[in-house]
Design a protein around this motif. Structure first.
Motif, PDB file in Angstrom:
ATOM      1  N   ARG A   8      31.470  12.560  54.965  1.00  0.00           N
ATOM      2  CA  ARG A   8      31.019  11.996  56.235  1.00  0.00           C
ATOM      3  C   ARG A   8      31.959  10.893  56.664  1.00  0.00           C
ATOM      4  O   ARG A   8      32.312  10.019  55.883  1.00  0.00           O
ATOM      5  CB  ARG A   8      29.606  11.464  56.085  1.00  0.00           C
ATOM      6  CG  ARG A   8      28.613  12.595  55.857  1.00  0.00           C
ATOM      7  CD  ARG A   8      27.221  12.143  55.955  1.00  0.00           C
ATOM      8  NE  ARG A   8      27.019  11.356  57.157  1.00  0.00           N
ATOM      9  CZ  ARG A   8      25.942  11.431  57.906  1.00  0.00           C
ATOM     10  NH1 ARG A   8      24.995  12.267  57.588  1.00  0.00           N
ATOM     11  NH2 ARG A   8      25.794  10.663  58.957  1.00  0.00           N
ATOM     12  N   ALA A   9      32.348  10.904  57.907  1.00  0.00           N
ATOM     13  CA  ALA A   9      33.300   9.920  58.427  1.00  0.00           C
ATOM     14  C   ALA A   9      32.727   8.505  58.422  1.00  0.00           C
ATOM     15  O   ALA A   9      33.471   7.541  58.283  1.00  0.00           O
ATOM     16  CB  ALA A   9      33.722  10.310  59.834  1.00  0.00           C
ATOM     17  N   ASP A  10      31.409   8.376  58.540  1.00  0.00           N
ATOM     18  CA  ASP A  10      30.786   7.053  58.605  1.00  0.00           C
ATOM     19  C   ASP A  10      30.343   6.530  57.243  1.00  0.00           C
ATOM     20  O   ASP A  10      29.767   5.453  57.146  1.00  0.00           O
ATOM     21  CB  ASP A  10      29.604   7.082  59.565  1.00  0.00           C
ATOM     22  CG  ASP A  10      28.564   8.122  59.201  1.00  0.00           C
ATOM     23  OD1 ASP A  10      28.894   9.067  58.456  1.00  0.00           O
ATOM     24  OD2 ASP A  10      27.422   7.996  59.662  1.00  0.00           O
ATOM     25  N   ALA A  11      30.610   7.258  56.179  1.00  0.00           N
ATOM     26  CA  ALA A  11      30.200   6.847  54.836  1.00  0.00           C
ATOM     27  C   ALA A  11      31.403   6.347  54.048  1.00  0.00           C
ATOM     28  O   ALA A  11      32.517   6.843  54.203  1.00  0.00           O
ATOM     29  CB  ALA A  11      29.552   8.016  54.102  1.00  0.00           C
ATOM     30  N   THR A  12      31.174   5.370  53.198  1.00  0.00           N
ATOM     31  CA  THR A  12      32.204   4.852  52.310  1.00  0.00           C
ATOM     32  C   THR A  12      32.320   5.756  51.097  1.00  0.00           C
ATOM     33  O   THR A  12      31.307   6.103  50.489  1.00  0.00           O
ATOM     34  CB  THR A  12      31.837   3.431  51.849  1.00  0.00           C
ATOM     35  OG1 THR A  12      31.681   2.598  53.005  1.00  0.00           O
ATOM     36  CG2 THR A  12      32.893   2.845  50.934  1.00  0.00           C
ATOM     37  N   GLU A  34      23.405   1.526  54.597  1.00  0.00           N
ATOM     38  CA  GLU A  34      24.736   2.085  54.330  1.00  0.00           C
ATOM     39  C   GLU A  34      24.617   3.472  53.707  1.00  0.00           C
ATOM     40  O   GLU A  34      23.577   3.826  53.147  1.00  0.00           O
ATOM     41  CB  GLU A  34      25.515   1.174  53.380  1.00  0.00           C
ATOM     42  CG  GLU A  34      25.953  -0.131  53.997  1.00  0.00           C
ATOM     43  CD  GLU A  34      26.862  -0.910  53.077  1.00  0.00           C
ATOM     44  OE1 GLU A  34      27.958  -0.407  52.753  1.00  0.00           O
ATOM     45  OE2 GLU A  34      26.469  -2.026  52.677  1.00  0.00           O
ATOM     46  N   GLU A  35      25.694   4.237  53.803  1.00  0.00           N
ATOM     47  CA  GLU A  35      25.769   5.555  53.188  1.00  0.00           C
ATOM     48  C   GLU A  35      27.056   5.640  52.388  1.00  0.00           C
ATOM     49  O   GLU A  35      28.067   5.034  52.758  1.00  0.00           O
ATOM     50  CB  GLU A  35      25.742   6.664  54.244  1.00  0.00           C
ATOM     51  CG  GLU A  35      24.457   6.713  55.004  1.00  0.00           C
ATOM     52  CD  GLU A  35      24.410   7.854  55.996  1.00  0.00           C
ATOM     53  OE1 GLU A  35      25.312   8.716  55.971  1.00  0.00           O
ATOM     54  OE2 GLU A  35      23.471   7.886  56.791  1.00  0.00           O
ATOM     55  N   HIS A  47      26.324  12.848  48.349  1.00  0.00           N
ATOM     56  CA  HIS A  47      26.126  11.917  49.452  1.00  0.00           C
ATOM     57  C   HIS A  47      24.922  11.051  49.102  1.00  0.00           C
ATOM     58  O   HIS A  47      23.825  11.573  48.889  1.00  0.00           O
ATOM     59  CB  HIS A  47      25.878  12.709  50.741  1.00  0.00           C
ATOM     60  CG  HIS A  47      25.712  11.862  51.946  1.00  0.00           C
ATOM     61  ND1 HIS A  47      24.805  12.164  52.925  1.00  0.00           N
ATOM     62  CD2 HIS A  47      26.326  10.733  52.344  1.00  0.00           C
ATOM     63  CE1 HIS A  47      24.883  11.249  53.860  1.00  0.00           C
ATOM     64  NE2 HIS A  47      25.793  10.370  53.530  1.00  0.00           N
ATOM     65  N   THR A  49      22.310   8.466  50.277  1.00  0.00           N
ATOM     66  CA  THR A  49      21.695   7.959  51.503  1.00  0.00           C
ATOM     67  C   THR A  49      20.218   7.680  51.267  1.00  0.00           C
ATOM     68  O   THR A  49      19.635   8.215  50.325  1.00  0.00           O
ATOM     69  CB  THR A  49      21.888   8.978  52.652  1.00  0.00           C
ATOM     70  OG1 THR A  49      21.396   8.405  53.859  1.00  0.00           O
ATOM     71  CG2 THR A  49      21.165  10.269  52.381  1.00  0.00           C
TER      72      THR A  49
END
Length: 53
Positions: A8-12, A34-35, A47, A49
């Motif tokens: 995911r682009a928005d996850a670290t 946060e993810e 992932h 989350t």
């Protein structure tokens, strides 16, 4: 079956060893919104989350 390798682009992204060492901190950060993508080497495998009720 090939695993999903799209992170995911928005996850670290973090390595497995870092996730194991800092799991409590990561869970607190997930609770705060946060993810994270957990990777083995450069390959994403999970992932992390929050569970939404």
């Amino acid at each position: 079956m090939k695993p999903n390798t799209k992170a995911r682009a928005d996850a670290t992204t973090i390595k497995i060893s870092e996730a194991k060492t800092h799991l409590s901190d990561l869970l607190a950060r997930v609770e705060a919104g946060e993810e994270f993508v957990i990777a083995r080497g450069n390959d994403p495998v999970a992932h992390l989350t929050a569970v939404r009720n």
